[in-house]
Design an enzyme around this catalytic site. Structure first.
Site, short mmCIF file in Angstrom:
data_model
loop_
_atom_site.label_atom_id
_atom_site.label_comp_id
_atom_site.label_asym_id
_atom_site.label_seq_id
_atom_site.Cartn_x
_atom_site.Cartn_y
_atom_site.Cartn_z
N VAL A 190 0.83 -1.21 0.00
CA VAL A 190 0.00 0.00 0.00
C VAL A 190 0.86 1.26 0.00
O VAL A 190 0.56 2.23 -0.71
CB VAL A 190 -0.97 0.00 1.19
N ARG A 217 12.05 0.36 6.24
CA ARG A 217 13.24 -0.44 6.50
C ARG A 217 13.91 -0.92 5.22
O ARG A 217 15.08 -1.26 5.21
CB ARG A 217 12.87 -1.66 7.37
N LYS A 227 -6.97 -0.78 9.81
CA LYS A 227 -8.28 -1.03 10.41
C LYS A 227 -8.17 -1.57 11.84
O LYS A 227 -8.98 -1.24 12.70
CB LYS A 227 -9.12 -1.99 9.56
N GLU A 232 -2.71 -14.90 4.08
CA GLU A 232 -1.40 -14.96 4.73
C GLU A 232 -1.05 -16.41 5.07
O GLU A 232 -1.90 -17.30 5.03
CB GLU A 232 -1.43 -14.13 6.03
N ASP A 258 -10.49 -9.87 10.81
CA ASP A 258 -10.27 -8.74 9.91
C ASP A 258 -11.61 -8.06 9.60
O ASP A 258 -11.71 -6.82 9.66
CB ASP A 258 -9.61 -9.24 8.62
N LYS A 312 -13.23 -4.08 10.58
CA LYS A 312 -13.86 -3.15 9.63
C LYS A 312 -15.32 -2.87 10.00
O LYS A 312 -15.79 -1.73 9.91
CB LYS A 312 -13.77 -3.75 8.22
N GLY A 331 -5.31 -4.45 -2.45
CA GLY A 331 -4.43 -4.21 -3.58
C GLY A 331 -3.72 -2.89 -3.46
O GLY A 331 -4.18 -1.97 -2.78
#
Length: 431
Positions: free
Chosen positions: A14, A45, A103, A188, A199, A203, A300
């Site tokens: 992002v 980093r 979020k 993941e 998740d 939201k 995305g």
């Protein structure tokens, strides 16, 4: 007017997308914002090979960005809870406006972040924290501000929607599709947040606060995942005219606010039933406008960057406005948030799909229906599959019933000697 200087913390998917959009569309963005926006520095980093950062100062110390007196807006895109919270609070303390896509941070720590921002007279913008590129927060906070929101329901996790879509379209098992989702980068290595609803609950917590003007209360959200959904469940739902979706649902009731994430059967012709793959969608019901749906890419690099940059533009537009004339963080003025409680899931009313495996002998189905009748649960439909096996699946659709009643009835059914495994339960909603 002098340019607004931005510091981006995090140059991953992002962060890289945000940098590229700001650079590529600089002229268009400046025309919309009324001032040019420049990336003064990046805290990261490691480099992102998809970004040409030549000429931009890069530091491994993200807190240098938060303290830099030249920077007006800090963009937090590192994710997580602890370090992100420290970074955001440091930026606010130094008088910086903040834009974030985090979020989890907003759902868990938003109340204290907004309080600190109010005291320092700075903005915290978080459009990208929900549903990626879909401007759902702006739509609810501003476009629907004339409405009393009755309820909202959304597919707000693309990974879960991809899995359920593949299971329906190709008859595949959950574990098989999950492995593919991980290989494609949709899930993941540890998919718990996605497939168990955490998740989506982050939201939903944010959306519910904006919809109903209540404080953020993630700890009271009910979450249930999709890992127990089988290909058979998906097929039975199709036969009954429904599709299974992993929904976040929040509804205003006389007693309080429902806040729940779980697998849900919805009619196959419903708008949300036809959102496929990794796409997201949120359906909102307002008393004046009726139902409106917001659909698009929920994740995305550039879809999410679209929302991040839109927030930066909003900050720039309002830099000269006093805080009393800004759009409130949670849509309602800080002193006007409601004390409406979040309801425990036991008090939620819904219809149910039940799948149970029973011994093939006379009287078993009668015992099951008798338990439901004694619990004052009405049946809408029953499917009993013909088979030559000793054990057969039985599918039951109920009418609306309170969750507590259903749980008590399921416990009695599972105690029957002829029921061979735990009863699978999926809520049914007619949105």
């Amino acid at each position: 007017m002098k340019p607004v200087k931005v510091g981006i913390c995090g140059l991953g998917t992002v962060g890289g997308g945000t940098f590229n959009v700001l650079k590529r569309n600089a002229e268009e963005i400046s025309r919309r914002a009324g001032r040019s926006i420049v990336v003064e520095a990046i805290g990261a980093r490691r480099e992102n090979p998809d970004c040409d950062t030549r000429g931009t100062h890069i530091t491994a110390d993200i807190f240098e960005i938060a303290r830099n007196p030249e920077i007006d807006v800090v963009v937090e895109l590192i994710g997580g809870y602890d370090i992100a919270l420290e970074l955001v609070m440091t930026a606010i303390e130094h008088g910086k406006h903040v834009v974030t896509a985090n979020k989890a941070l907003i759902a868990v720590h938003g109340n204290e972040i907004f309080e600190a921002a109010q005291k320092k007279n700075v903005m915290v913008a978080f459009e990208a924290s929900v549903a990626g590129g879909i401007p759902i927060i702006k739509a609810m906070r501003e476009g629907l501000s004339a409405n009393r929101i009755n309820w909202l329901a959304g597919i707000i996790n693309g990974t879960g929607n991809f899995i359920l879509t593949e299971m329906r379209d190709k008859g595949r098992d959950f574990a098989d599709v999950l492995a593919e989702a991980q290989a494609l980068g949709y899930a993941e290595a540890d998919p718990t947040f996605d497939v168990e609803g955490i998740d989506a609950a982050h939201k939903l917590t944010i959306l519910a606060s904006i919809a109903f003007g209540v404080p953020l209360q993630f700890d009271k959200a009910y979450t249930e995942g999709i890992s127990n959904i089988t290909a058979d469940d998906v097929q039975f739902a199709e036969e009954l005219g429904y599709r299974i979706k992993h929904l976040g649902i929040s509804r205003r009731t006389e007693k309080g606010i429902e806040l729940r994430v779980h697998p849900t059967m919805i009619p196959e012709k419903a708008l949300l039933a036809n959102v496929h793959g990794v796409m997201n969608a949120v359906l909102v019901d307002g008393d004046a406008v009726g139902q409106t749906m917001y659909y698009g890419a929920g994740a995305g690099a550039e879809p999410t960057a679209s929302a991040v940059v839109a927030d930066i533009v909003d900050v720039v537009r309002t830099l000269t406005a006093d805080r009393d004339n800004r759009v409130p963080h949670l849509a309602f003025q800080p002193g006007s948030l409601s004390a409406l409680p979040i309801l425990p899931v036991d008090e939620v009313t819904s219809a149910y799909y039940l799948r149970l495996t029973v011994n093939e002998r006379p009287g078993v189905l009668a015992m099951v229906t008798s338990i439901l009748s004694e619990s004052e649960i009405s049946i809408d439909a029953i499917i009993q599959k013909e088979t030559h096996e000793e054990q057969v699946p039985v599918i039951i659709l109920t009418q609306d019933v309170q969750e507590k009643q259903m749980n008590e009835a399921i416990a009695k059914i599972e105690a029957l000697a002829d029921v061979n495994e735990a009863v699978t339960r999926i809520r049914v909603e007619h949105l």
